[in-house]
Design a protein around this motif. Structure first.
Motif, PDB file in Angstrom:
ATOM      1  N   THR A  66      49.980  46.657  45.088  1.00 25.14           N
ATOM      2  CA  THR A  66      48.609  46.155  45.204  1.00 25.14           C
ATOM      3  C   THR A  66      47.616  47.306  45.289  1.00 25.14           C
ATOM      4  OG1 THR A  66      49.359  44.120  46.283  1.00 25.14           O
ATOM      5  CG2 THR A  66      47.058  44.735  46.606  1.00 25.14           C
ATOM      6  N   ILE A 104      43.994  37.616  50.318  1.00 25.37           N
ATOM      7  CA  ILE A 104      45.278  37.784  49.642  1.00 25.37           C
ATOM      8  C   ILE A 104      46.293  38.268  50.665  1.00 25.37           C
ATOM      9  CG2 ILE A 104      46.559  39.060  47.874  1.00 25.37           C
ATOM     10  CD1 ILE A 104      44.010  39.319  46.275  1.00 25.37           C
ATOM     11  N   ILE A 280      52.237  37.849  45.784  1.00 24.40           N
ATOM     12  CA  ILE A 280      50.936  37.809  46.428  1.00 24.40           C
ATOM     13  C   ILE A 280      50.558  36.336  46.584  1.00 24.40           C
ATOM     14  CG2 ILE A 280      50.141  40.071  45.634  1.00 24.40           C
ATOM     15  CD1 ILE A 280      48.492  38.644  43.475  1.00 24.40           C
ATOM     16  N   ILE A 282      47.270  33.748  47.320  1.00 22.66           N
ATOM     17  CA  ILE A 282      45.814  33.730  47.182  1.00 22.66           C
ATOM     18  C   ILE A 282      45.233  32.546  47.950  1.00 22.66           C
ATOM     19  CG2 ILE A 282      43.906  33.910  45.558  1.00 22.66           C
ATOM     20  CD1 ILE A 282      46.149  36.021  45.186  1.00 22.66           C
ATOM     21  N   LEU A 287      39.127  31.886  46.530  1.00 24.96           N
ATOM     22  CA  LEU A 287      39.084  31.919  45.075  1.00 24.96           C
ATOM     23  C   LEU A 287      37.902  31.112  44.546  1.00 24.96           C
ATOM     24  CD1 LEU A 287      40.989  33.255  43.007  1.00 24.96           C
ATOM     25  CD2 LEU A 287      42.142  31.056  42.775  1.00 24.96           C
ATOM     26  N   VAL A 297      42.321  38.962  40.625  1.00 23.49           N
ATOM     27  CA  VAL A 297      43.682  38.421  40.544  1.00 23.49           C
ATOM     28  C   VAL A 297      44.134  38.319  39.088  1.00 23.49           C
ATOM     29  CG1 VAL A 297      45.190  36.487  41.111  1.00 23.49           C
ATOM     30  CG2 VAL A 297      43.432  37.198  42.732  1.00 23.49           C
ATOM     31  N   GLU A 298      43.235  37.924  38.216  1.00 28.81           N
ATOM     32  CA  GLU A 298      43.566  37.875  36.787  1.00 28.81           C
ATOM     33  C   GLU A 298      43.928  39.275  36.275  1.00 28.81           C
ATOM     34  OE1 GLU A 298      40.082  36.125  35.140  1.00 28.81           O
ATOM     35  OE2 GLU A 298      40.519  34.123  35.932  1.00 28.81           O
ATOM     36  N   TYR A 300      45.108  41.683  38.115  1.00 30.02           N
ATOM     37  CA  TYR A 300      46.390  42.004  38.752  1.00 30.02           C
ATOM     38  C   TYR A 300      47.552  41.502  37.894  1.00 30.02           C
ATOM     39  CZ  TYR A 300      49.387  42.837  42.916  1.00 30.02           C
ATOM     40  OH  TYR A 300      50.332  43.303  43.799  1.00 30.02           O
ATOM     41  N   GLN A 325      50.609  33.168  35.337  1.00 32.62           N
ATOM     42  CA  GLN A 325      49.191  33.123  34.975  1.00 32.62           C
ATOM     43  C   GLN A 325      48.719  31.691  34.787  1.00 32.62           C
ATOM     44  OE1 GLN A 325      49.523  35.878  31.654  1.00 32.62           O
ATOM     45  NE2 GLN A 325      48.357  37.446  32.757  1.00 32.62           N
ATOM     46  N   LEU A 328      47.971  30.253  38.127  1.00 27.24           N
ATOM     47  CA  LEU A 328      46.663  30.684  38.615  1.00 27.24           C
ATOM     48  C   LEU A 328      45.554  29.901  37.928  1.00 27.24           C
ATOM     49  CD1 LEU A 328      44.851  32.628  40.243  1.00 27.24           C
ATOM     50  CD2 LEU A 328      44.980  34.206  38.281  1.00 27.24           C
TER      51      LEU A 328
END
Length: 356
Positions: A66, A104, A280, A282, A287, A297-298, A300, A325, A328
């Motif tokens: 991170t 996070i 991780i 979230i 968010l 985060v995207e 990441y 993804q 998310l």
């Protein structure tokens, strides 16, 4: 994939910092981020809206990844939010996260049932995102010429609660090993590594001997073994790789012969039961309220594969990152593990994520 130069430069830097740590410190310094982790000058921080600051805590194992993501993210942007990364261990991080204190939470194991309930009581919804794989590594001092490998059963006898005060010398593990004291260094009880190791090796999460040097800071553990010829410890692979000239990994025999930790061993499902996914988590409300958090985060997830390789962890498959993804994007709330921390291969992790 990262180039060898990336790893070499970073490895030398970490090894140097560990040496400096040994000379200048007498105890752990967990929970304190390095000066360049909290970003921005005092003026830029004052101008940054509080609602857009990002707070990250949790696992010291995931911290390395991170932290690297944060540095790359901020390097590429002039209007980045203030991002603070600290580590108090996976359990300590979830304690703060489920109280709504962080955005996070880094975790070296899935969220457990007690933490799920704490988040529910506090109204904290979360999205669980696997980001890499780790090979939890057993290490000894480089001068140790006898402990080239250990079986899972030997590790259990060494670390189970009944070993406290009873298994204290190397020759009690194997008769041909020297009659010298064995000094142990391992994860503290607030560490996800502690939970995972005890479950994978002892057979019960949290079941461990107590007479060892414990810390949620892997740097403390690495430094301890570096300076103790009779030392043996365990922590995340990245911490070993970045200081491997001063540490020696022990090959693990789970019944198919000794296997050293490596990317290849994890990818080929040979390093069991100490290969584990890293996560991780979230905070969904964060968010929704912080547009910069979603962007971070995207970023990441888009860069996790390359940066995991940079710091010394094993990237997930392209298909797994794609599924993550999608989770998310869909704001998929909850966990795929039901409060448990199973031993998984890379492919088994993918199947968990696809069925979640």
């Amino acid at each position: 994939m990262a180039t060898p130069g990336w790893r070499l430069v970073r490895g030398l830097a970490i090894a140097l910092s560990l040496s400096t740590f040994v000379m200048s410190c007498s105890g752990p310094n967990a929970n304190v981020a390095s000066p360049d982790v909290t970003t921005g000058s005092e003026n830029s921080q004052a101008q940054q809206p509080v609602s857009q600051s990002i707070s990250i805590d949790g696992s010291s194992t995931v911290y390395l990844l991170t932290d690297e993501v944060v540095k790359e993210y901020q390097f590429e942007r002039e209007d980045e939010p203030q991002i603070t990364v600290t580590f108090s261990g996976t359990t300590g991080g979830f304690r703060k996260f489920c109280a709504g204190e962080t955005d996070i939470s880094n975790a070296s194991r899935p969220i457990n049932a007690e933490e799920m309930e704490a988040c529910k009581v506090s109204g904290v919804q979360y999205i669980e995102l696997p980001v890499a794989f780790d090979a939890l590594t057993i290490v000894v001092h480089p001068s140790n010429t006898w402990a080239e490998s250990m079986t899972v059963e030997e590790l259990k006898r060494l670390w189970e609660p009944a070993a406290a005060g009873n298994i204290t010398t190397w020759n009690q593990i194997r008769p041909e090993w020297p009659n010298q004291p064995i000094k142990l260094y391992g994860a503290g009880s607030d560490s996800g590594t502690f939970d995972y190791f005890t479950e994978a090796i002892v057979g019960e999460s949290g079941a461990s001997r107590s007479d060892y040097t414990a810390s949620e800071d892997d740097t403390v553990l690495a430094s301890g073994v570096m300076n103790d010829p009779n030392g043996l410890g365990y922590f995340g692979y990245a911490y070993f790789e970045e200081a491997q000239t001063k540490l020696k990994a022990v090959a693990i025999d789970a019944g198919q012969g000794p296997v050293l930790p490596s990317d290849e061993a994890v990818i080929n499902n040979q390093y069991q039961p100490l290969a584990r996914p890293l996560f991780i988590y979230i905070n969904v409300r964060s968010l929704q309220e912080k547009s910069k958090l979603a962007e971070f985060v995207e970023y990441y997830l888009t860069n996790a594969a390359n940066l995991a390789d940079v710091v010394g962890y094993v990237p997930l498959s392209d298909e797994t990152y794609k599924v993550v993804q999608e989770h998310l994007l869909e704001r998929k709330v909850g966990t795929a593990f039901g409060g448990k921390a199973p031993s998984l291969t890379l492919n088994e992790l993918l199947q968990h994520e696809k069925s979640f």
